[in-house]
Write an enzyme that holds these catalytic residues in place. Structure first.
Site, PDB file in Angstrom:
ATOM      1  N   SER A  96      72.798  62.941  -6.724  1.00  0.00           N
ATOM      2  CA  SER A  96      72.405  64.223  -7.300  1.00  0.00           C
ATOM      3  C   SER A  96      72.945  64.315  -8.718  1.00  0.00           C
ATOM      4  O   SER A  96      74.029  63.798  -9.011  1.00  0.00           O
ATOM      5  CB  SER A  96      72.960  65.388  -6.472  1.00  0.00           C
ATOM      6  OG  SER A  96      72.696  66.623  -7.115  1.00  0.00           O
ATOM      7  N   TYR A 154      79.774  69.738  -2.588  1.00  0.00           N
ATOM      8  CA  TYR A 154      78.535  68.979  -2.724  1.00  0.00           C
ATOM      9  C   TYR A 154      78.619  68.035  -3.928  1.00  0.00           C
ATOM     10  O   TYR A 154      78.315  66.843  -3.822  1.00  0.00           O
ATOM     11  CB  TYR A 154      77.347  69.933  -2.887  1.00  0.00           C
ATOM     12  CG  TYR A 154      76.013  69.220  -2.976  1.00  0.00           C
ATOM     13  CD1 TYR A 154      75.445  68.638  -1.850  1.00  0.00           C
ATOM     14  CD2 TYR A 154      75.335  69.109  -4.191  1.00  0.00           C
ATOM     15  CE1 TYR A 154      74.229  67.974  -1.920  1.00  0.00           C
ATOM     16  CE2 TYR A 154      74.124  68.451  -4.271  1.00  0.00           C
ATOM     17  CZ  TYR A 154      73.573  67.881  -3.134  1.00  0.00           C
ATOM     18  OH  TYR A 154      72.378  67.212  -3.216  1.00  0.00           O
TER      19      TYR A 154
END
Length: 267
Positions: free
Chosen positions: A129, A142
């Site tokens: 990501s 995250y």
């Protein structure tokens, strides 16, 4: 013979888009889901695999090798999101995200590497990501889990290079998928010191996903990488500002970059 591809987390979103696109391009594609029996209308074969259960990983990989005699590409896409202030988020939920996004991905790599070494060829594409390149407020865990997978990718790519295996990561920005529904959201506690800022950030995150790019862009990038003779280690897929934010982090002083992020999240 067409290449044999394994795509984890292929029941929806980016994973489904990648698996569908590669199937259309003539690849032999196996997608995975924790509960494929409840799912229909897939152009590719959907098999059972839970990245938290090593026995299901090994069973899925063995099944593919038994049927196809080889495994050319792994797209390590299965993952989960999490939001919340670090202080308010249960540590067990943080561990669950690392178990899925980092250790789950590592266990799938460990399962396919023996066959790829035997073949003296293979490509592993880890889906990370753009959030993994920076510590984002209320997405700390995250960001950390995806950043850790980026570094594992770098290290593994050097370890397996002599065996003819390529290990690459692709970092998506915001895409129009159902990821927000699958996240663990720390509740916005009434008595939380972060209540207003966290709620505002949640609203902003959901808006970004709702107006995100089409997952087909990730599918096209994965297809390109599979066909590169000498792929890079890091790829980013997102809008200009999302990719440029990584460049800014490299060149700006820490405090200046932090101020930009805080302004963006209205903190």
């Amino acid at each position: 013979m067409s290449k044999v591809v394994l795509v984890t987390g292929a029941s929806s979103g980016i994973g489904k888009s990648i698996a569908t696109f590669l199937k259309e391009k003539g690849y032999t594609v196996y997608g995975t889901s924790r509960n494929p029996k409840n799912l229909e209308n897939f152009s590719f074969q959907l098999i059972t695999l839970d990245v938290l259960k090593v026995e299901t990983i090994n069973k899925a990989v063995d099944l593919i090798i038994e049927k196809e005699g080889k495994l050319d590409v792994l797209v390590n896409n299965a993952g989960m999101g999490i939001t919340g202030p670090v202080e308010d988020t249960p540590t067990d939920e943080m561990r669950a995200v690392f178990n899925t996004n980092l250790f789950g991905a590592i266990d799938v790599m460990k399962a396919v590497l023996p066959q790829m070494r035997k073949q003296k060829s293979g490509t592993i594409i880890n889906v990370t990501s753009i959030a993994g390149y920076m510590g984002l407020p209320f997405r700390a865990v995250y960001s950390a889990s995806k950043g850790a997978l980026e570094l594992v990718t770098e290290a593994t790519s050097m370890e397996v290079k002599n065996f003819g295996i390529k290990v690459v990561n692709v970092a998506p920005g915001d895409f129009a998928t159902n990821i927000a529904a699958g996240r663990y959201h720390t509740p916005v506690f009434e008595n939380s010191a972060y209540k207003e800022n966290y709620q505002a950030s949640l609203d902003l995150m959901d808006a970004h996903v709702d107006h995100g790019m089409d997952p087909i862009e990730m599918a096209k990038k994965v297809y390109e990488i599979i066909n590169y003779k000498n792929p890079k280690i890091h790829y980013k897929v997102g809008d200009f500002m999302q990719k440029f934010s990584i460049v800014l982090k490299r060149i700006l002083p820490d405090k200046m970059y932090q101020k930009l992020l805080m302004n963006h999240y209205k903190l």
